[in-house]
Design a protein around this motif. Structure first.
Motif, PDB file in Angstrom:
ATOM      1  N   ARG A 116     -60.000  16.062 -51.067  1.00 14.84           N
ATOM      2  CA  ARG A 116     -59.495  14.457 -51.097  1.00 14.84           C
ATOM      3  C   ARG A 116     -60.494  13.676 -52.135  1.00 14.84           C
ATOM      4  O   ARG A 116     -61.682  13.747 -51.716  1.00 14.84           O
ATOM      5  N   GLY A 117     -60.015  12.843 -52.939  1.00 14.50           N
ATOM      6  CA  GLY A 117     -60.594  12.004 -53.565  1.00 14.50           C
ATOM      7  C   GLY A 117     -60.107  10.646 -53.540  1.00 14.50           C
ATOM      8  O   GLY A 117     -58.891  10.504 -53.090  1.00 14.50           O
ATOM      9  N   PRO A 118     -60.679   9.889 -54.410  1.00 18.94           N
ATOM     10  CA  PRO A 118     -60.076   8.426 -54.705  1.00 18.94           C
ATOM     11  C   PRO A 118     -58.834   8.310 -55.135  1.00 18.94           C
ATOM     12  O   PRO A 118     -57.933   7.551 -54.987  1.00 18.94           O
TER      13      PRO A 118
ATOM     14  N   GLN B 263     -68.939  11.759 -44.413  1.00 14.88           N
ATOM     15  CA  GLN B 263     -67.715  11.305 -44.949  1.00 14.88           C
ATOM     16  C   GLN B 263     -67.847   9.951 -45.733  1.00 14.88           C
ATOM     17  O   GLN B 263     -67.034   9.829 -46.619  1.00 14.88           O
ATOM     18  N   TYR B 264     -68.932   9.206 -45.468  1.00 14.91           N
ATOM     19  CA  TYR B 264     -69.244   7.993 -46.367  1.00 14.91           C
ATOM     20  C   TYR B 264     -70.040   8.124 -47.524  1.00 14.91           C
ATOM     21  O   TYR B 264     -69.628   7.495 -48.667  1.00 14.91           O
ATOM     22  N   ASN B 265     -71.122   9.130 -47.444  1.00 18.61           N
ATOM     23  CA  ASN B 265     -72.225   9.103 -48.273  1.00 18.61           C
ATOM     24  C   ASN B 265     -72.080  10.375 -49.232  1.00 18.61           C
ATOM     25  O   ASN B 265     -72.657  10.393 -50.179  1.00 18.61           O
TER      26      ASN B 265
ATOM     27  N   GLN C  76     -64.020   4.776 -41.885  1.00 25.48           N
ATOM     28  CA  GLN C  76     -65.217   4.850 -42.688  1.00 25.48           C
ATOM     29  C   GLN C  76     -64.574   5.589 -43.964  1.00 25.48           C
ATOM     30  O   GLN C  76     -65.289   5.059 -45.202  1.00 25.48           O
ATOM     31  N   TYR C  77     -63.709   6.119 -44.208  1.00 20.21           N
ATOM     32  CA  TYR C  77     -63.123   6.818 -45.361  1.00 20.21           C
ATOM     33  C   TYR C  77     -62.290   6.027 -46.327  1.00 20.21           C
ATOM     34  O   TYR C  77     -62.166   5.811 -47.457  1.00 20.21           O
TER      35      TYR C  77
ATOM     36  N   LEU D   4     -66.966   6.205 -63.488  1.00 19.11           N
ATOM     37  CA  LEU D   4     -67.508   6.249 -61.873  1.00 19.11           C
ATOM     38  C   LEU D   4     -68.403   7.552 -62.179  1.00 19.11           C
ATOM     39  O   LEU D   4     -69.415   7.780 -61.117  1.00 19.11           O
TER      40      LEU D   4
ATOM     41  N   LEU E 247     -61.445   5.544 -65.936  1.00 17.34           N
ATOM     42  CA  LEU E 247     -62.172   5.073 -64.611  1.00 17.34           C
ATOM     43  C   LEU E 247     -63.062   6.234 -64.089  1.00 17.34           C
ATOM     44  O   LEU E 247     -64.089   5.912 -63.605  1.00 17.34           O
TER      45      LEU E 247
ATOM     46  N   GLN F  60     -55.326   0.195 -52.070  1.00 16.80           N
ATOM     47  CA  GLN F  60     -55.664   0.940 -50.991  1.00 16.80           C
ATOM     48  C   GLN F  60     -56.220   0.288 -49.701  1.00 16.80           C
ATOM     49  O   GLN F  60     -55.837   0.889 -48.708  1.00 16.80           O
TER      50      GLN F  60
ATOM     51  N   ALA G 233     -63.072  -2.914 -62.858  1.00 20.12           N
ATOM     52  CA  ALA G 233     -62.126  -1.887 -62.966  1.00 20.12           C
ATOM     53  C   ALA G 233     -61.677  -1.438 -61.680  1.00 20.12           C
ATOM     54  O   ALA G 233     -60.599  -0.569 -61.718  1.00 20.12           O
TER      55      ALA G 233
ATOM     56  N   ARG H 156     -71.838  -2.824 -46.368  1.00 23.03           N
ATOM     57  CA  ARG H 156     -72.333  -1.637 -47.308  1.00 23.03           C
ATOM     58  C   ARG H 156     -71.401  -1.507 -48.150  1.00 23.03           C
ATOM     59  O   ARG H 156     -70.055  -1.716 -47.830  1.00 23.03           O
TER      60      ARG H 156
ATOM     61  N   LEU I 251     -67.635  -2.297 -64.012  1.00 22.28           N
ATOM     62  CA  LEU I 251     -67.188  -1.031 -63.269  1.00 22.28           C
ATOM     63  C   LEU I 251     -66.412  -1.573 -61.867  1.00 22.28           C
ATOM     64  O   LEU I 251     -65.253  -1.411 -61.666  1.00 22.28           O
TER      65      LEU I 251
ATOM     66  N   THR J 101     -65.858  14.733 -54.443  1.00 22.42           N
ATOM     67  CA  THR J 101     -65.143  14.303 -55.589  1.00 22.42           C
ATOM     68  C   THR J 101     -65.565  15.029 -56.939  1.00 22.42           C
ATOM     69  O   THR J 101     -64.679  15.286 -57.767  1.00 22.42           O
TER      70      THR J 101
ATOM     71  N   GLU K 210     -69.392  13.093 -49.141  1.00 19.84           N
ATOM     72  CA  GLU K 210     -68.105  13.717 -49.553  1.00 19.84           C
ATOM     73  C   GLU K 210     -67.464  13.232 -50.646  1.00 19.84           C
ATOM     74  O   GLU K 210     -67.003  13.687 -51.605  1.00 19.84           O
ATOM     75  N   PRO K 211     -67.441  11.754 -50.628  1.00 19.95           N
ATOM     76  CA  PRO K 211     -67.076  10.899 -51.843  1.00 19.95           C
ATOM     77  C   PRO K 211     -67.550  11.121 -53.220  1.00 19.95           C
ATOM     78  O   PRO K 211     -67.092  10.751 -54.233  1.00 19.95           O
TER      79      PRO K 211
ATOM     80  N   PHE L  78     -63.123   7.907 -38.392  1.00 20.55           N
ATOM     81  CA  PHE L  78     -63.437   8.440 -39.513  1.00 20.55           C
ATOM     82  C   PHE L  78     -62.555   7.922 -40.481  1.00 20.55           C
ATOM     83  O   PHE L  78     -62.875   7.865 -41.603  1.00 20.55           O
TER      84      PHE L  78
ATOM     85  N   ASN M 117     -82.034   6.680 -45.184  1.00 21.63           N
ATOM     86  CA  ASN M 117     -80.705   6.466 -45.918  1.00 21.63           C
ATOM     87  C   ASN M 117     -80.697   4.832 -46.437  1.00 21.63           C
ATOM     88  O   ASN M 117     -79.733   4.323 -47.121  1.00 21.63           O
TER      89      ASN M 117
ATOM     90  N   ARG N  37     -79.916   1.764 -45.029  1.00 22.66           N
ATOM     91  CA  ARG N  37     -79.020   1.217 -44.624  1.00 22.66           C
ATOM     92  C   ARG N  37     -79.000   0.630 -43.132  1.00 22.66           C
ATOM     93  O   ARG N  37     -79.725   1.321 -42.260  1.00 22.66           O
TER      94      ARG N  37
END
Lengths: 213, 213
Positions: A209-211, A98-100, B98-99, A127, A123, B134, B126, B209, B123, A107, A102-103, B95, B50, B52
């Protein structure tokens, strides 16, 4: 149980696939997020105040977040490891997804295959290179993990595999070159060979789902 | 057990707080992500591919992802609900954190309080208004949830509260106006009153992060 979903969404497909592998029957209620059908007052008040799908409904209870819904369905089954460390390690890959993953991977699929590259705003365009790089980094990390093992956690399929499979196996829609990741390719074949496997429905309107969603 | 961490990171603090509430002793190994100490070949090969933190080490096993580490520590304790639906609902909020929460609330804290607004690149500049919007939407959803209940899930503190508390209670560092969310304020006081509670260490170099990490 009822799955509130858009059949195009990989997050919804995770739940469909989990239920199918477990032989759990689900009913479906379809929404088109492109028409803001998950932002209506009725949806926000009754299904998910966060305005998103999927949501798994069990009686009068509503459970948003795809990976939480998979966990709910799979508790007590072989899709969740018996070993305490492996169970946490399964969740580790699901949070990582979900963090690394999916986005970036999901997206870009949404932008490239459904919005269309020409229709992206400034934008999104700015990205795009970073999401491409991070999506490839996510796929490379998966490929490395799968170089020495058949499944992400333990010695059989778990929710970690299902969560990562959903957007990975359609990542070519977003312009990722899946052929560059041989171990992912073998792993995807193993998943598709599991008894009860169902393919993703790619026929009906998309929702990921996206930003911007 | 050893927590590989940067004491400034809210994601690391979640694990510290979970262990403290449970009375589990942890050792700590500090890294400064501002100096790329989690990107060295040794770290990538041995601790987390990863790149992190946090990573929870138990013997020769390494567990990345803060919320997975909290789950590992808390299994069998009162911080995870006994009820199957509530347990999944706890994961739902984790979840969601994190999202929807961390990439906005934590990232703005990092940008505003540690990088500095003047030092942001084009960036980041922007992205800032969208992340502000959000992040406020996430805090508003939390406030609404807490209007009618003391804890996010069930009738006592769970990992959902801990995961959401970590970056929420320092969100003013990122320019969010916590005073606008009265129910969050009451809930934060309840958490800080829990037996065993430890505050976040705000003295040493920060690491949260974010997209650039």
């Amino acid at each position: 149980m009822i799955l509130h979903e858009d059949p195009r969404s990989g997050n919804c497909y995770k739940i469909r696939l989990t239920a199918a592998l477990l032989g759990i029957p689900l009913q479906f209620r379809a929404y088109d997020i492109m028409n803001a059908e998950t932002r209506t007052p009725v949806f926000l008040a009754n299904v998910n105040g966060n305005g998103r799908i999927p949501v798994l409904q069990d009686g009068d209870k509503f459970l948003p977040e795809s990976n939480a819904a998979c966990f709910y369905l799979a508790e007590g089954s072989g899709l969740i490891p018996d070993d305490r460390f492996e169970r946490a390690d399964m969740l580790r890959w699901m949070f990582w997804e979900q963090y690394n993953h999916e986005p970036n991977v999901a997206t870009l699929r949404f932008w490239m295959a459904f919005v269309g590259e020409d229709a992206l705003n400034d934008l999104q365009r700015a990205l795009l290179p970073g999401k491409r790089e991070q999506g490839d980094a996510a796929l490379a990390l998966m490929d490395k993990q799968l170089a020495s093992r058949r499944w992400f956690v333990g010695d059989r399929i778990s929710l970690a595999d299902i969560a990562l499979y959903a957007y990975t196996h359609v990542s070519d829609d977003g312009g990722f070159n899946l052929k560059a990741y041989a171990h992912i390719g073998d792993w995807m074949e193993r998943i598709a060979s599991e008894p009860g496997y169902v393919p993703m429905n790619k026929e009906t309107p998309l929702a990921v789902r996206g930003p911007a969603d």
